[in-house]
Design a protein around this motif. Structure first.
Motif, PDB file in Angstrom:
ATOM      1  N   SER A  29      38.056  41.739  31.629  1.00  0.00           N
ATOM      2  CA  SER A  29      36.840  41.111  32.152  1.00  0.00           C
ATOM      3  C   SER A  29      36.861  40.933  33.656  1.00  0.00           C
ATOM      4  N   SER A  30      37.872  41.453  34.345  1.00  0.00           N
ATOM      5  CA  SER A  30      37.979  41.278  35.785  1.00  0.00           C
ATOM      6  C   SER A  30      36.951  42.139  36.513  1.00  0.00           C
ATOM      7  N   LYS A  81      44.302  34.592  37.538  1.00  0.00           N
ATOM      8  CA  LYS A  81      43.939  34.544  38.957  1.00  0.00           C
ATOM      9  C   LYS A  81      43.069  35.744  39.340  1.00  0.00           C
ATOM     10  N   LEU A  82      43.430  36.906  38.840  1.00  0.00           N
ATOM     11  CA  LEU A  82      42.673  38.106  39.172  1.00  0.00           C
ATOM     12  C   LEU A  82      41.278  38.063  38.569  1.00  0.00           C
ATOM     13  N   ASN A  83      41.155  37.557  37.342  1.00  0.00           N
ATOM     14  CA  ASN A  83      39.849  37.473  36.686  1.00  0.00           C
ATOM     15  C   ASN A  83      38.901  36.520  37.407  1.00  0.00           C
ATOM     16  N   ALA A  84      39.472  35.562  38.164  1.00  0.00           N
ATOM     17  CA  ALA A  84      38.639  34.575  38.859  1.00  0.00           C
ATOM     18  C   ALA A  84      38.041  35.111  40.147  1.00  0.00           C
ATOM     19  N   VAL A  85      38.472  36.282  40.592  1.00  0.00           N
ATOM     20  CA  VAL A  85      37.969  36.858  41.842  1.00  0.00           C
ATOM     21  C   VAL A  85      36.577  37.433  41.619  1.00  0.00           C
ATOM     22  N   LYS A  86      35.639  37.012  42.440  1.00  0.00           N
ATOM     23  CA  LYS A  86      34.272  37.523  42.369  1.00  0.00           C
ATOM     24  C   LYS A  86      34.123  38.662  43.385  1.00  0.00           C
ATOM     25  N   ILE A  87      33.548  39.750  42.967  1.00  0.00           N
ATOM     26  CA  ILE A  87      33.463  40.927  43.824  1.00  0.00           C
ATOM     27  C   ILE A  87      32.022  41.393  43.948  1.00  0.00           C
ATOM     28  N   ASP A  88      31.635  41.704  45.178  1.00  0.00           N
ATOM     29  CA  ASP A  88      30.338  42.310  45.471  1.00  0.00           C
ATOM     30  C   ASP A  88      30.622  43.696  46.034  1.00  0.00           C
ATOM     31  N   ARG A  89      30.319  44.721  45.268  1.00  0.00           N
ATOM     32  CA  ARG A  89      30.660  46.083  45.675  1.00  0.00           C
ATOM     33  C   ARG A  89      29.800  46.591  46.822  1.00  0.00           C
ATOM     34  N   HIS A  90      28.797  45.844  47.206  1.00  0.00           N
ATOM     35  CA  HIS A  90      27.968  46.243  48.340  1.00  0.00           C
ATOM     36  C   HIS A  90      28.419  45.570  49.636  1.00  0.00           C
ATOM     37  N   ASP A  91      29.273  44.551  49.522  1.00  0.00           N
ATOM     38  CA  ASP A  91      29.798  43.852  50.703  1.00  0.00           C
ATOM     39  C   ASP A  91      31.112  44.520  51.085  1.00  0.00           C
ATOM     40  N   LEU A  92      31.033  45.534  51.941  1.00  0.00           N
ATOM     41  CA  LEU A  92      32.184  46.376  52.250  1.00  0.00           C
ATOM     42  C   LEU A  92      32.781  46.026  53.597  1.00  0.00           C
ATOM     43  N   ALA A 167      36.065  41.361  48.924  1.00  0.00           N
ATOM     44  CA  ALA A 167      36.906  40.571  48.022  1.00  0.00           C
ATOM     45  C   ALA A 167      38.237  41.254  47.763  1.00  0.00           C
ATOM     46  N   ALA A 168      38.219  42.592  47.660  1.00  0.00           N
ATOM     47  CA  ALA A 168      39.460  43.332  47.438  1.00  0.00           C
ATOM     48  C   ALA A 168      40.351  43.277  48.668  1.00  0.00           C
ATOM     49  N   VAL A 169      39.763  43.385  49.857  1.00  0.00           N
ATOM     50  CA  VAL A 169      40.544  43.321  51.090  1.00  0.00           C
ATOM     51  C   VAL A 169      41.207  41.954  51.224  1.00  0.00           C
ATOM     52  N   ARG A 170      40.452  40.905  50.941  1.00  0.00           N
ATOM     53  CA  ARG A 170      41.034  39.563  51.039  1.00  0.00           C
ATOM     54  C   ARG A 170      42.141  39.367  50.009  1.00  0.00           C
ATOM     55  N   LEU A 171      41.939  39.885  48.812  1.00  0.00           N
ATOM     56  CA  LEU A 171      42.967  39.743  47.784  1.00  0.00           C
ATOM     57  C   LEU A 171      44.243  40.480  48.185  1.00  0.00           C
ATOM     58  N   LEU A 172      44.107  41.695  48.722  1.00  0.00           N
ATOM     59  CA  LEU A 172      45.289  42.465  49.118  1.00  0.00           C
ATOM     60  C   LEU A 172      45.988  41.829  50.314  1.00  0.00           C
TER      61      LEU A 172
END
Length: 452
Positions: A29-30, A81-92, A167-172
């Motif tokens: 569900s992530s 923790k990973l499932n709690a990350v909200k991602i917007d694929r248009h916010d690059l 969101a992916a950049v911040r997570l990494l």
């Protein structure tokens, strides 16, 4: 997800193959796509003592039977923790390639996610390579299948840029910080015990394999005495034999190693002085994104222990010297590291009951340009802070930051301050050389030059 019995489980531990099968089910569900075989596929290595999953470090254990296992509870916690990350694929966010920041500092960690993506993208088959091969190439980053959210954009025929969701950049970035913290803790001795192994500390003076020993002081090139003062880098870089001429000087900052490059001001276009590779790398702003820098520990040297040397070097640029300032990325780093130092949160040092250490990682970004100082704003924040991730410490207008720097310069390096000021233009052109912004539609200032 309801609890269920996991085959291969012993006292809360599960084998790596079992964990590989559990991870996709827990992260189904992530919003971030996850990879398969994250415990057994490169860059994961159980023998390193841990596996990085998102921002969570899962420690590996070798059982009496010689099999590697991990705690099932840690795997579930990492998935939550990973499932709690909200991602917007248009916010690059653009992650490369950056002309002015090609080398990112790795903090001594194993993740180095920007470099790994760059290496993988630049392979002939590119990021579309399947993750199931046995060629030893990158399969995942902290359990994330970055290929499924990676975006490559074309700007003309030659220029291509790489992007990931913010969101992916911040997570990494957070994962890289978590990994570095874990490695530091693992290397710290407890109760008098010796650490597993000392961290690798390079010794610049020593010869390395395949390289000749350092030359004796008598064999070093001549000192640099300002022979290139006031000259434009764009002109010098086109002169025949300039590389050999630069190699004939010692580094203008450390004054011990042979010079290798000609450092210059990217805002005004003037050459500063020849530097060795080590000092040139130290001087370069540590860009996270095109208008954001990480305030690394090396800034303690730039603005602290060796501040006089570096301030004198930066003010070899007539533009910076006449205006008693620094290039915008350097001024931003100084504002975060020095002017806002008292605002940074601290926490107790586990190694001492009295000492306190700054927590998180300092980050400073800016909007606008030094060409419009009335609208340029610096924002200082702390990442990975327990009291709130990406906590904003201060917003400082450019003019206020520049005035604070002038006062500090007079106290820290009086000689450099005395040589600066609007009454000492030294032939500075009336119109400063413009900074060329990135031509992409996102409008991210890269401080690139049009004649290089």
């Amino acid at each position: 997800m309801p609890e269920h019995v996991i085959p291969g489980r012993t006292d809360g531990l599960i084998t790596l193959s079992t964990a590989d099968a559990l991870w996709p089910a827990l992260t189904a569900s992530s919003g971030l796509p996850t990879a398969a075989a994250v415990f057994t596929c490169f860059p994961a290595d159980a023998r390193a003592g841990y596996v990085l999953l998102g921002s969570h470090v899962v420690e590996t254990v070798e059982t009496s039977a010689g099999r590697w296992s991990v705690p099932e509870s840690d795997v579930r916690q990492a998935a939550a923790k990973l499932n709690a990350v909200k991602i917007d694929r248009h916010d690059l966010v653009r992650i490369g390639p950056f002309r002015t920041a090609q080398e990112q500092h790795n903090w001594g960690t194993l993740l180095r996610w920007r470099q790994r993506i760059a290496q993988d993208v630049q392979q002939p088959d590119g990021p579309e390579q399947t993750a199931q091969g046995e060629d030893g190439r990158l399969r995942h980053l902290a359990g994330i299948d970055w290929r499924r959210i990676f975006v490559e954009r074309a700007h003309g025929q030659a220029m291509r840029t790489w992007w990931l969701p913010r969101a992916a950049v911040r997570l990494l970035d957070t994962a890289e910080h978590a990994e570095r913290q874990w490695l530091q803790t693992a290397q710290t001795p407890h109760n008098g015990a010796s650490p597993a192994g000392p961290p690798a500390c390079p010794k610049p003076a020593a010869a390395t394999a395949g390289q000749p020993p350092a030359p004796s002081p008598a064999a070093l090139p001549r000192p640099y005495n300002g022979e290139l003062k006031g000259q434009l880098y764009s002109v010098l870089s086109r002169k025949p034999g300039i590389s050999r001429k630069i190699a004939g000087w010692t580094c203008a900052v450390c004054r011990t190693a042979p010079a290798a490059v000609l450092d210059h001001c990217h805002e005004h276009g003037y050459a500063r002085a020849p530097l060795c590779h080590s000092c040139n790398t130290l001087e370069r702003p540590d860009h996270l994104y095109s208008n954001t820098i990480r305030v690394a520990g090396r800034y303690t040297r730039l603005f602290g222990t060796h501040a006089t040397d570096w301030l004198r070097h930066w003010h070899r640029c007539p533009g910076c010297r006449a205006r008693t300032t620094l290039p915008l990325p350097h001024l931003a780093a100084w504002t975060a590291h020095t002017a806002c130092q008292s605002l940074r949160p601290t926490h107790r040092d586990p190694r001492s009951s009295r000492a306190r250490t700054p927590c998180g990682l300092l980050r400073v970004s800016w909007t606008g340009s030094h060409h419009a100082p009335h609208s340029c704003l610096l924002t200082v924040a702390v990442d990975c802070c327990p009291s709130g991730e990406h906590r904003v410490l201060a917003r400082v207008p450019y003019r206020q930051a520049a005035e604070r720097f002038r006062v500090w310069l007079a106290q820290t390096a009086p000689a450099a301050a005395a040589a600066a000021g609007p009454d000492r233009l030294d032939g500075l052109p009336a119109q400063p050389r413009p900074v060329i912004a990135d031509t992409s539609e996102e409008g991210l200032a890269l401080f690139q030059e049009d004649d290089m």
